[in-house]
Design a protein around this motif. Sequence first.
Motif, PDB file in Angstrom:
ATOM      1  N   ASP A 448       0.746  -1.244  -0.001  1.00 45.58           N
ATOM      2  CA  ASP A 448       0.081   0.047   0.006  1.00 45.58           C
ATOM      3  C   ASP A 448       0.880   1.071   0.072  1.00 45.58           C
ATOM      4  O   ASP A 448       0.162   2.467  -0.173  1.00 45.58           O
ATOM      5  N   VAL A 449       2.076   1.100   0.449  1.00 44.43           N
ATOM      6  CA  VAL A 449       3.044   2.394   0.521  1.00 44.43           C
ATOM      7  C   VAL A 449       3.515   2.593  -0.865  1.00 44.43           C
ATOM      8  O   VAL A 449       4.133   1.909  -1.530  1.00 44.43           O
ATOM      9  N   VAL A 450       3.275   4.013  -1.385  1.00 44.04           N
ATOM     10  CA  VAL A 450       3.782   4.310  -2.829  1.00 44.04           C
ATOM     11  C   VAL A 450       5.131   4.932  -2.581  1.00 44.04           C
ATOM     12  O   VAL A 450       5.080   6.290  -2.155  1.00 44.04           O
ATOM     13  N   VAL A 451       6.094   4.204  -2.738  1.00 40.42           N
ATOM     14  CA  VAL A 451       7.450   4.813  -2.824  1.00 40.42           C
ATOM     15  C   VAL A 451       8.246   4.413  -4.077  1.00 40.42           C
ATOM     16  O   VAL A 451       7.973   3.552  -4.691  1.00 40.42           O
ATOM     17  N   PRO A 452       9.605   4.946  -4.575  1.00 34.79           N
ATOM     18  CA  PRO A 452      10.388   4.427  -5.469  1.00 34.79           C
ATOM     19  C   PRO A 452      10.777   2.984  -5.288  1.00 34.79           C
ATOM     20  O   PRO A 452      10.667   2.441  -4.092  1.00 34.79           O
ATOM     21  N   SER A 496       8.710  15.888   5.042  1.00 34.98           N
ATOM     22  CA  SER A 496       7.475  15.436   5.809  1.00 34.98           C
ATOM     23  C   SER A 496       6.316  15.028   4.847  1.00 34.98           C
ATOM     24  O   SER A 496       6.364  15.712   3.407  1.00 34.98           O
ATOM     25  N   GLY A 497       5.655  13.976   4.932  1.00 34.13           N
ATOM     26  CA  GLY A 497       4.584  13.643   4.046  1.00 34.13           C
ATOM     27  C   GLY A 497       4.955  12.603   3.035  1.00 34.13           C
ATOM     28  O   GLY A 497       4.140  12.418   2.196  1.00 34.13           O
ATOM     29  N   THR A 498       6.142  12.078   3.195  1.00 32.93           N
ATOM     30  CA  THR A 498       6.624  11.317   2.063  1.00 32.93           C
ATOM     31  C   THR A 498       6.363   9.731   2.621  1.00 32.93           C
ATOM     32  O   THR A 498       6.730   8.899   1.657  1.00 32.93           O
ATOM     33  N   PRO A 617       7.599  12.215  -4.015  1.00 39.05           N
ATOM     34  CA  PRO A 617       6.905  11.248  -5.214  1.00 39.05           C
ATOM     35  C   PRO A 617       7.097  12.135  -6.541  1.00 39.05           C
ATOM     36  O   PRO A 617       6.958  13.431  -6.605  1.00 39.05           O
ATOM     37  N   ASP A 618       7.420  11.292  -7.563  1.00 39.30           N
ATOM     38  CA  ASP A 618       7.527  11.863  -8.714  1.00 39.30           C
ATOM     39  C   ASP A 618       6.066  11.780  -9.440  1.00 39.30           C
ATOM     40  O   ASP A 618       4.940  11.387  -8.555  1.00 39.30           O
ATOM     41  N   ALA A 619       5.801  12.184 -10.695  1.00 41.17           N
ATOM     42  CA  ALA A 619       4.443  12.227 -11.198  1.00 41.17           C
ATOM     43  C   ALA A 619       3.699  10.817 -11.320  1.00 41.17           C
ATOM     44  O   ALA A 619       2.741  10.884 -10.916  1.00 41.17           O
ATOM     45  N   LEU A 651       2.964  17.510  -5.058  1.00 44.84           N
ATOM     46  CA  LEU A 651       2.409  17.368  -3.548  1.00 44.84           C
ATOM     47  C   LEU A 651       3.184  16.087  -3.036  1.00 44.84           C
ATOM     48  O   LEU A 651       3.443  15.070  -3.922  1.00 44.84           O
ATOM     49  N   THR A 652       3.263  16.203  -1.698  1.00 47.48           N
ATOM     50  CA  THR A 652       3.841  14.645  -1.128  1.00 47.48           C
ATOM     51  C   THR A 652       2.624  13.814  -0.865  1.00 47.48           C
ATOM     52  O   THR A 652       1.446  14.444  -1.054  1.00 47.48           O
ATOM     53  N   GLY A 653       2.922  12.828  -0.271  1.00 49.55           N
ATOM     54  CA  GLY A 653       1.858  11.804  -0.386  1.00 49.55           C
ATOM     55  C   GLY A 653       0.935  12.369   0.672  1.00 49.55           C
ATOM     56  O   GLY A 653      -0.347  12.234   0.841  1.00 49.55           O
ATOM     57  N   GLY A 654       1.458  12.993   1.837  1.00 42.55           N
ATOM     58  CA  GLY A 654       0.494  13.326   3.177  1.00 42.55           C
ATOM     59  C   GLY A 654      -0.260  14.726   2.576  1.00 42.55           C
ATOM     60  O   GLY A 654      -1.431  14.758   2.969  1.00 42.55           O
TER      61      GLY A 654
END
Length: 711
Positions: A448-452, A496-498, A617-619, A651-654
Amino acid sequence: MITGAGVRLDSAAWMGRALAVLALRLRHEVALVRALRGPDRPESFLGLFVSDDEAEAILAEASGRLRVSGTAATVAELAALEARLADERRADPDGIWCRLAGRLGLGEAELDLLLLAAAPALDPRIGRVYGYLNDDVARRYLTPALAVRLLDRHQLGVAETRRLLAAEAPLRRTGVVVLGPERPAVEAPLRVPEDVLDRLLGAAGPPRHGELLRLPPAPPSVTVAPPGNPVQAVEAGVWLLGGAGGDPADAALGLAAGLGLDLLLIEGERLAGPGLLNGEHRAGPGLLNGEHRAGPGLPNGEDLAGPDLVVAALREARLAGVLPVLRGFDAMSAADRHAVAAVLTAPAAVVTHDPPAWTDAGVVAAAPPADDAGRADRIGALLDGHPADSPGLRAWLGRLGRLDLLTLARLLGRHRDAASLRSAVRARTGRGLTGLAHLVTAVHRLDDVVVPARTRAALRTLVAWQDTTATVRDRWGLAAVFGKSPSTIALFRGPSGTGKTMAAGAIAAELDLPLFRVNLAGLVSKYIGETEKNLDLLFDAAEEADVVLFFDEADAVFGRRSEVHDAHDRYANLETAYLLQRLEDYGGVAILASNLHQNIDDAFVRRFDLVVDFPAPDAPGRQAIWERLRAGSAPIDPAVDLGLLAERFELTGGEIRNCCLAAAHAAAAAQRPIGMADLMRAVGRELAKSGRPVRRAAFGEHYAALREPGP
């Protein structure tokens, strides 16, 4: 009745026959007493008056045993009946009487004395006759003096009976018979505890003063005594488990399995009473002998306190043929420890943090046997044949390095399905951290975590390490080779928010461990020494739990070390070093998060096992986060273009999460689906909140709506 060697004895039926024979013996004694008193003595003066003739008769009887005729059985017939009863109880080697003889060391005379002491608790009519024979109807119990008269077939005198009832003799050392505090001792009451009475009747239930743990057979590497042979196991010894190195709970399980015995866990906290574990000093030679005690249950041996309960628990273990393991007794006073040590007989084990204190108390400790079984092997042995057993459960339990294996054995006996077992284990995890850290409910998994991709791989490495820790550090011995502490420390760094907090929760969810969030800024105090005290409280509690510790705002402590200009600078550097040392000593998973990673000293970074970067995050990453809006059941206008939002706004994920929730609230208030205008307005507010420009070109046709008042 006896039909051949090895017959199973019906304890209740045998006891009924024994009481009937005792009644014959008592009829003979009553007739003798009446003959001694003479026909002219009124019964109303019983115990209050001794006539001249009665005194003469008493002295005549004392100088040479008198006999009377006219009773239901002659003395020879009584002796034959009593001898037959003794043969019957010896016929069943697994019966209670043979166990009393073999495991507690009671001889024939002591077994008969136990029967006499138990009789008034089993038949109150016998108690009334005892009162008559004691010359006091209020004394409805056996006394040593009365025992001398009733144990006629053993030809015991007062001296021999006194030796049988000495404090160090088996009857009283094991608490099978309790001698009251009255003086002289020859007229003191002799009573039998309720659990012994139950066993004499064949109605013994589970142990009252400990918890019985059924254990699987020992691994082939452990052999202490022939399996299932408690008689030879008695010679094994008394073990003190604890001190430097090793897991004492694991060692206790190994000993029990090696002896081929189940285990009776006797915990000091459950037996705590006056004088035990509360620092109160109790002294006196009668501490373990039924003296100097009070309580409503005293006549039946109940409501005991302190070491007396230990005596009862040890007796239960010996009669059940199991290994008694004492745990949680280190806080008792020195006097009570000496009292407990005096009644410890092999085989027995004491789990302790201070073995020298027990050797000082008189315990002669046996050397523990060689045991090559590791923790994973022991967990596997406990799970073998259990309904909840599965590879996943074994892997999860293997990660719980703080889980006491004695506690696990107890829970396995109570919970037969995997769900209730997991719930029970988790309920015992992290209780001590309440008030020191905040329990975070983890609802996301790593997927569920959107990260590189690189960040995701690092997170999966962190999870995988917990499954291979036992192999790498323990079985392969690399922890000793490289001096590696048992901890796994990871640093999550990024804006923050990543997703650092979300990722920490996902790690905890993957490991199926509770996540406790610690705000380091709240632990740091301006007063010298207070920060270390706060950290001590936190880590002392964490050492007893299997949790993931998540330290937010780590840069508050792990900042770059400054030059020392005053005492505050020096102590600030000491606080940082102290925290790092406690983290390395901590045997679990610790995750530190920092928004200002450039402020963390490089020397500290090198001490972390893993450093995981969380970039903005990128696009494509932003679009994946925006798309989570569709994962719920909220109505969404078909015109909503989440790809456009991801492309235009960095924007960041948060921040994206905040926008989605704000737009949902606005749409719900207007009772309509979530529209593009709602999302644009939420994005505009999020940008303004962080001080970033809100450009017309980015918002296009929705720019005007940003100026309109609305929810």
